[in-house]
Design an enzyme around this catalytic site. Structure first.
Site, mmCIF file in Angstrom:
data_model
loop_
_atom_site.group_PDB
_atom_site.id
_atom_site.type_symbol
_atom_site.label_atom_id
_atom_site.label_comp_id
_atom_site.label_asym_id
_atom_site.label_seq_id
_atom_site.Cartn_x
_atom_site.Cartn_y
_atom_site.Cartn_z
ATOM 1 N N LYS A 1 12.220 35.444 -30.210
ATOM 2 C CA LYS A 1 11.857 36.730 -29.622
ATOM 3 C C LYS A 1 11.136 36.566 -28.278
ATOM 4 C CE LYS A 1 8.462 39.125 -31.119
ATOM 5 N NZ LYS A 1 7.445 40.057 -31.614
ATOM 6 N N ARG B 1 3.382 49.575 -35.998
ATOM 7 C CA ARG B 1 3.457 48.934 -37.315
ATOM 8 C C ARG B 1 3.449 49.935 -38.459
ATOM 9 N NH1 ARG B 1 5.406 44.229 -35.949
ATOM 10 N NH2 ARG B 1 3.895 42.642 -35.326
ATOM 11 N N ARG C 1 12.286 20.240 -37.345
ATOM 12 C CA ARG C 1 11.987 19.894 -35.952
ATOM 13 C C ARG C 1 10.767 18.985 -35.838
ATOM 14 N NH1 ARG C 1 10.372 26.044 -33.922
ATOM 15 N NH2 ARG C 1 8.353 26.122 -34.964
ATOM 16 N N ARG D 1 4.605 19.582 -36.485
ATOM 17 C CA ARG D 1 3.524 20.565 -36.589
ATOM 18 C C ARG D 1 3.282 20.866 -38.061
ATOM 19 N NH1 ARG D 1 5.249 25.254 -32.530
ATOM 20 N NH2 ARG D 1 4.286 26.393 -34.233
ATOM 21 N N ARG E 1 5.767 33.726 -43.523
ATOM 22 C CA ARG E 1 5.864 34.492 -42.280
ATOM 23 C C ARG E 1 7.004 35.501 -42.324
ATOM 24 N NH1 ARG E 1 5.277 29.754 -38.061
ATOM 25 N NH2 ARG E 1 3.043 29.372 -38.198
#
Ligand SMILES: [Zn+2]
Length: 214
Positions: free
Chosen positions: A13, A87, A126, A160, A171
């Site tokens: 995004k 929201r 990744r 990470r 998420r």
């Protein structure tokens, strides 16, 4: 042109928003960024928001609305990409009022769609070179020589800590919960379009352009 761009973390995004800013000279209005900037600049709304936050309270919808109005009035000729807002149904109604008062309207709501399992694979695979930062992927982009960075020859790599399946799925659930209250409102107006956020970035951009050109 005023649009809302939606997409879960990992859908690209941020990249697409930046491209829209560049291609159409839109402004990206992220409520979090706007709030921090207004507080820093000491605008009337910023001063009010700071007092609320200093008391440890959440900034009200009225303050956020005032902030968005302030931003739109600062650049009346420039279209906006709303990011992280609205929201709730109440915020969606406020946004309509804010835009209508300024002779504007919401033209498009674009959602970058992802396949959750594919997103988990993309994110959990990744990793980067610990020395030069070059990005790799377990499945899609391994170093030519296993365990050795193509660019700098380092043999140290890192991941990470939040690139794990549980975080990605949490998420996604948070994203669905956040957008669920407002998507049906815009669906009912027929202004929601969906784009495959798993496609190559240029393909995603072209799909968005096709929607905006309708
Ligand atoms: Zn390297």
């Amino acid at each position: 042109m005023n649009i809302i761009l939606l997409g879960p973390p990992g859908a690209g995004k941020g990249t697409q928003a930046q491209r829209l800013v560049d291609l159409h000279h839109l402004r990206q209005l992220s409520t979090g960024d706007m709030l921090r900037a207004a507080v820093k600049a000491g605008t009337p709304v910023g001063i009010e928001a700071k007092a609320v936050m200093d008391r440890g309270e959440l900034v009200s919808d009225a303050i956020v609305s005032a902030l968005i109005g302030e931003e739109l009035d600062a650049t009346p000729e420039t279209g906006a990409i709303f990011d992280g807002y609205p929201r709730t149904a109440a915020q969606a109604a406020s946004l309509d009022d804010i835009l209508t008062q300024r002779g504007r309207k919401l033209d498009h709501v674009i959602e970058l769609e992802v396949d959750e399992d594919a997103l988990v694979e993309r994110i959990t695979g990744r990793y980067t070179c610990a020395s030069c930062g070059k990005g790799y992927h377990d499945r899609f982009e391994q170093p030519r020589e296993p365990g050795v960075c193509d660019r700098c020859g380092s043999t140290e790599f890192k991941r990470r800590p939040d690139d794990n399946e549980e975080t990605v799925r949490t998420r996604m659930a948070e994203y669905r919960a956040k957008t669920a209250p407002v998507l049906p409102i815009y669906e009912a107006r027929g202004i929601v379009s969906r784009v495959d956020g798993m496609a190559e970035m240029d393909v995603v951009t072209a799909s968005i352009e096709a929607i905006l050109g309708q």
